[in-house]
Design a protein around this motif. Structure first.
Motif, PDB file in Angstrom:
ATOM      1  N   GLU B  42       0.841  -1.188   0.000  1.00 43.21           N
ATOM      2  CA  GLU B  42       0.000   0.000   0.000  1.00 43.21           C
ATOM      3  C   GLU B  42       0.881   1.244   0.000  1.00 43.21           C
ATOM      4  OE1 GLU B  42      -3.871  -0.578   2.350  1.00 43.21           O
ATOM      5  OE2 GLU B  42      -2.397  -1.705   3.443  1.00 43.21           O
ATOM      6  N   SER B  43       0.255   2.417  -0.107  1.00 41.43           N
ATOM      7  CA  SER B  43       1.071   3.628  -0.099  1.00 41.43           C
ATOM      8  C   SER B  43       1.754   3.761   1.259  1.00 41.43           C
ATOM      9  CB  SER B  43       0.224   4.856  -0.405  1.00 41.43           C
ATOM     10  OG  SER B  43      -0.954   4.843   0.338  1.00 41.43           O
ATOM     11  N   HIS B 214       0.656  -1.275  -6.527  1.00 43.13           N
ATOM     12  CA  HIS B 214      -0.243  -1.526  -5.401  1.00 43.13           C
ATOM     13  C   HIS B 214      -1.344  -2.483  -5.826  1.00 43.13           C
ATOM     14  CE1 HIS B 214      -2.418   1.411  -7.742  1.00 43.13           C
ATOM     15  NE2 HIS B 214      -3.504   0.931  -7.183  1.00 43.13           N
ATOM     16  N   ASP B 215      -1.339  -2.857  -7.107  1.00 41.99           N
ATOM     17  CA  ASP B 215      -2.452  -3.607  -7.682  1.00 41.99           C
ATOM     18  C   ASP B 215      -2.108  -5.096  -7.753  1.00 41.99           C
ATOM     19  OD1 ASP B 215      -4.429  -4.703  -9.250  1.00 41.99           O
ATOM     20  OD2 ASP B 215      -4.619  -2.927 -10.508  1.00 41.99           O
ATOM     21  N   LEU B 216      -2.772  -5.891  -6.917  1.00 37.40           N
ATOM     22  CA  LEU B 216      -2.479  -7.319  -6.894  1.00 37.40           C
ATOM     23  C   LEU B 216      -2.808  -7.991  -8.229  1.00 37.40           C
ATOM     24  CD1 LEU B 216      -3.783  -8.010  -3.328  1.00 37.40           C
ATOM     25  CD2 LEU B 216      -1.544  -8.714  -4.113  1.00 37.40           C
ATOM     26  N   GLY B 217      -3.779  -7.441  -8.921  1.00 36.42           N
ATOM     27  CA  GLY B 217      -4.144  -8.008 -10.214  1.00 36.42           C
ATOM     28  C   GLY B 217      -3.022  -7.879 -11.228  1.00 36.42           C
ATOM     29  N   LEU B 255      -5.375  -8.671   2.583  1.00 37.53           N
ATOM     30  CA  LEU B 255      -5.406  -7.971   1.296  1.00 37.53           C
ATOM     31  C   LEU B 255      -6.116  -8.797   0.239  1.00 37.53           C
ATOM     32  CD1 LEU B 255      -2.012  -6.341   0.301  1.00 37.53           C
ATOM     33  CD2 LEU B 255      -4.182  -5.249   0.792  1.00 37.53           C
ATOM     34  N   SER B 258      -9.780  -8.984   0.757  1.00 40.88           N
ATOM     35  CA  SER B 258     -10.424  -7.726   0.354  1.00 40.88           C
ATOM     36  C   SER B 258     -10.654  -7.710  -1.149  1.00 40.88           C
ATOM     37  CB  SER B 258      -9.546  -6.527   0.691  1.00 40.88           C
ATOM     38  OG  SER B 258      -9.530  -6.279   2.055  1.00 40.88           O
ATOM     39  N   VAL B 259      -9.621  -8.093  -1.880  1.00 41.63           N
ATOM     40  CA  VAL B 259      -9.706  -8.021  -3.332  1.00 41.63           C
ATOM     41  C   VAL B 259     -10.655  -9.076  -3.875  1.00 41.63           C
ATOM     42  CG1 VAL B 259      -8.383  -8.258  -5.447  1.00 41.63           C
ATOM     43  CG2 VAL B 259      -7.400  -7.064  -3.527  1.00 41.63           C
ATOM     44  N   ALA B 271     -12.388  -6.211   5.362  1.00 42.31           N
ATOM     45  CA  ALA B 271     -11.559  -5.023   5.499  1.00 42.31           C
ATOM     46  C   ALA B 271     -10.601  -5.200   6.664  1.00 42.31           C
ATOM     47  CB  ALA B 271     -12.433  -3.796   5.733  1.00 42.31           C
ATOM     48  N   ILE B 272      -9.316  -4.905   6.421  1.00 39.40           N
ATOM     49  CA  ILE B 272      -8.346  -4.901   7.513  1.00 39.40           C
ATOM     50  C   ILE B 272      -8.622  -3.654   8.337  1.00 39.40           C
ATOM     51  CG2 ILE B 272      -5.904  -4.913   8.088  1.00 39.40           C
ATOM     52  CD1 ILE B 272      -5.353  -5.947   5.272  1.00 39.40           C
ATOM     53  N   PRO B 273      -8.810  -3.791   9.647  1.00 36.29           N
ATOM     54  CA  PRO B 273      -9.103  -2.595  10.443  1.00 36.29           C
ATOM     55  C   PRO B 273      -7.888  -1.679  10.542  1.00 36.29           C
ATOM     56  CG  PRO B 273      -8.802  -4.506  11.863  1.00 36.29           C
ATOM     57  CD  PRO B 273      -8.772  -5.010  10.454  1.00 36.29           C
ATOM     58  N   GLY B 274      -8.125  -0.424  10.852  1.00 37.59           N
ATOM     59  CA  GLY B 274      -7.024   0.516  11.110  1.00 37.59           C
ATOM     60  C   GLY B 274      -6.355   1.051   9.871  1.00 37.59           C
ATOM     61  N   ASN B 275      -5.253   1.777  10.076  1.00 40.98           N
ATOM     62  CA  ASN B 275      -4.520   2.419   8.992  1.00 40.98           C
ATOM     63  C   ASN B 275      -3.064   1.969   8.973  1.00 40.98           C
ATOM     64  OD1 ASN B 275      -6.524   4.309   7.948  1.00 40.98           O
ATOM     65  ND2 ASN B 275      -6.383   5.190   9.993  1.00 40.98           N
ATOM     66  N   VAL B 276      -2.400   2.191   7.823  1.00 41.39           N
ATOM     67  CA  VAL B 276      -0.964   1.921   7.740  1.00 41.39           C
ATOM     68  C   VAL B 276      -0.249   2.914   8.659  1.00 41.39           C
ATOM     69  CG1 VAL B 276       1.020   1.792   6.196  1.00 41.39           C
ATOM     70  CG2 VAL B 276      -1.231   1.229   5.339  1.00 41.39           C
TER      71      VAL B 276
END
Lengths: 340, 339
Positions: B42-43, B214-217, B255, B258-259, B271-276
């Motif tokens: 992620e960023s 950032h794109d798993l695809g 991740l 989510s995807v 959704a993973i809780p919280g922030n980076v």
């Protein structure tokens, strides 16, 4: 989930931007950002507009709120054409129609605390007293997942995902009926995007909201929408229910768009349709079908005649000569068989 | 196969008030010849800094604190002189950036900018240069390369500019191509074109790729091996197939769910809780994912986990894979027992 009552009807909406050719020259050319589109949004449903950049999806959203004054067309909200209203009359309708923007960094005033930001719409619309407003601010802040102490902070103290929560709270505090979400989750990381999407879906149920969801991300659109319209060069090329559109796309553009999504299953190699070239310049669109220059199934008729946007199956609208049965000649039918 | 690039125990530090913050910590990765290697995160996970450090392009105030970056098993890029580095850039390693709008100079024609690269790397004959450019521009899919060479960047679309960047990066036949979010600014249909082109050309020129995204695809479609980064560390490293089939680290699992749950409207999105966490919030002790991890244990907050081998050449940085501590990891796949 949705009742069959259109809350918002857009008919033949056009938005042309004049192209200036120098200081003293008159503008001759027009960029046809939105070129004659029509759709309906039913109560409590999510309708999505999806397309590549420059296809006019954002201009459509902004035109509905009259942030851009449309060139022509009708926008019927609850039986009334809001384009005929004067600015003053329209103001009272703005409460019902709200918008959430892509960039939570530039859409919040950095000099106001969250509390001030959230109270502002209530006070400008003279909805309630300051005291009552304060109470409502706390209620909505908790609903979108902010804590009470966070309400007195400034936007820069929040991360992107939390800022988007503030934007959501700000648009919902007036109890709107329709919310236009313009790339509302596009700037967020995957794990945060999932949090915000869940929040939006929960809030929609709780407040009985109608969403117009504008996005370029086909995966996200599939997740949130009931119905989807695919736009290309200012026009809707295909519109149907989400399941039908993703499983049985009819228009060649939709087919190639869907095949271009990178799949997260490395073992399944899918057939990809790789389109040639770029989206043409909207100030100088090709004759006939706007997609014909990139279409893998193009035939002679496409350059001569613009395909009619029509219902080919129940609730499935397409603008493509391949599905035009009424005046299809035998020659075209042969071509079609060849291509399918 | 031989190694093209080997990064060992790399740490990248931000120097703030004479204090060193490890923005990237203990990073190890190896890219083999002709391999397509992906870094996903992620960023703020440090993936771009890692790529910049390879070419000595780190911004001021940020420097490599520890470790080495080996090119072709012999040159250590961390302490190469500026002059030598200039020869490595372009010749051995070249890079494509996210923004094709800002990577090209608006004042010069495409031909001028591409020939500058050739001139710098020793090509002198004008005719030769022109011929080289023409063939390469045809390879990157321009129908009328002559016209493109004469045009200025603003006359080209985003996809075309990215093609020019690819041509520029490959013109000296480098051994490694670093692509930092090469398709993030582009539309899906153009993204498909560019990824296809990168695959094809690197095959042709025997170039390895380090793809940062950032794109798993995008990773799933283009890469062979992948490292997942979180808050400055590699939390999992595996072949792409293994990673998508049996993700081991709780972050990767989150991740991917989510995807993958996107599109299935019957279920709630995972959704993973919280922030980076930001680099300032990071503590040196303990696992960096501990504050958001659903399987967090006491040891996670005290001691940083090592890279445990989960399977053959599949590594995960999580205490759950340590047999003694990880017995409570009930969601783990059966083959995640540490060896």
């Amino acid at each position: 989930m949705s009742t069959q009552q259109p809350i918002l009807r857009v008919a033949n909406l056009k938005k042309y931007f004049p192209q200036k050719l120098g200081l003293f020259k008159r503008s001759k050319n027009h960029v046809r950002a939105v070129d004659d589109i029509s759709f309906e949004i039913y109560e409590e449903e999510t309708f999505s507009l999806v397309g590549e950049s420059g296809c006019g999806k954002s201009t459509t959203g902004r035109s509905i709120l009259r942030l851009h004054e449309p060139t022509s067309g009708e926008i019927i909200y609850q039986g009334k054409n809001i384009l005929e209203f004067s600015k003053g009359e329209f103001r009272s309708y703005r409460k019902d129609l709200q918008m959430i923007f892509q960039d939570p960094y530039s859409s919040l005033n950095p000099r106001m605390t969250v509390k001030q930001l959230l109270m502002e719409p209530l006070l400008t619309h003279h909805i309630c007293s300051k005291k009552e407003a304060e109470k409502r601010v706390y209620d909505i802040a908790v609903k979108v997942g902010l804590t009470k102490p966070q309400v007195s902070k400034y936007p820069h103290e929040f991360s992107g995902g939390q800022r988007q929560r503030i934007s959501i709270a700000r648009s919902l505090i007036l109890n709107p009926k329709v919310v236009i979400l313009d790339e509302a989750v596009s700037a967020l990381d995957v794990s945060i995007q999932a949090q915000i999407l869940n929040l939006l879906i929960d809030l929609q149920e709780e407040f009985k909201l109608t969403y117009l969801f504008i996005s370029h991300d086909l995966n996200v659109v599939q997740h949130v929408s009931d119905r989807v319209g695919v736009m290309y060069l200012g026009q809707i090329m295909e519109m149907s229910s989400t399941d039908e559109l993703y499983n049985k796309p009819l228009h060649p553009y939709t087919q190639s768009l869907l095949s271009a999504i990178p799949s997260t299953k490395p073992r399944e190699k899918k057939e990809r349709i790789i389109l040639k070239g770029d989206v043409p310049d909207p100030s100088n669109p090709p004759s006939g079908c706007p997609f014909r220059l990139r279409c893998p199934k193009v035939h002679e008729r496409c350059s001569v005649e613009k395909p009619v946007y029509q219902e080919v199956k129940q609730n499935h609208w397409v603008a493509c000569h391949l599905y035009d049965e009424r005046n299809q000649t035998d020659k075209d039918k042969k071509l079609e068989e060849q291509f399918i | 196969m031989t190694n093209v690039l080997e990064i060992k125990d790399l740490s990248i530090d931000l120097i703030k008030n004479k204090e060193r913050l490890h923005i990237v910590n203990n990073l190890n990765l190896t890219i083999m010849k002709k391999q397509k290697y992906g870094i996903v995160g992620e960023s703020g996970s440090g993936k771009s800094l890692t790529s910049l450090s390879i070419l000595n392009l780190l911004p001021e105030g940020i420097e490599v604190g520890n470790g080495h970056i080996l090119l072709n098993n012999d040159t250590n890029l961390v302490n190469v002189s500026k002059k030598d580095m200039r020869h490595i850039r372009g010749n051995e390693i070249s890079m494509i950036f996210q923004e094709p709008m800002t990577a090209l100079d608006p004042l010069f024609t495409i031909e001028h900018q591409v020939s500058e690269v050739l001139k710098f790397h020793g090509e002198t004959s004008k005719k030769e240069m022109h011929n080289k450019m023409m063939t390469l521009f045809e390879q990157v899919g321009f129908a009328r390369p002559k016209q493109i060479l004469k045009s200025y960047p603003h006359q080209l679309s985003g996809g075309m500019r990215q093609r020019v960047m690819i041509a520029m990066a490959l013109i000296c036949k480098p051994k490694l191509l670093i692509a930092d979010e090469p398709t993030t600014a582009l539309d899906v249909t153009i993204q498909a074109q560019i990824l296809d082109l990168m695959n094809e050309l690197t095959e042709y020129y025997d170039t390895s790729i380090l793809l940062i995204t950032h794109d798993l695809g995008v990773i799933a479609e283009t890469c062979e091996r992948v490292a997942v980064m979180y808050a400055g560390t590699v939390v999992e490293e595996a072949s792409v197939k293994d990673l998508f089939d049996h993700p081991a680290h709780p972050y990767t699992k989150g991740l991917l769910s989510s995807v993958k749950s996107l599109g299935d409207r019957t279920k709630k999105l995972y959704a993973i809780p919280g922030n980076v966490p930001s680099p300032v919030e990071l503590k040196d002790a303990g696992c960096r994912f501990a504050s958001r991890c659903p399987f967090v244990m006491d040891i996670c907050r005290e001691k940083e986990p090592e890279l445990f081998s989960v399977q053959d050449r599949h590594y995960s940085k999580c205490w759950l894979h340590d047999m003694e501590e990880g017995s409570t990891y009930e969601y783990a796949t059966t083959d995640s027992e540490s060896s």
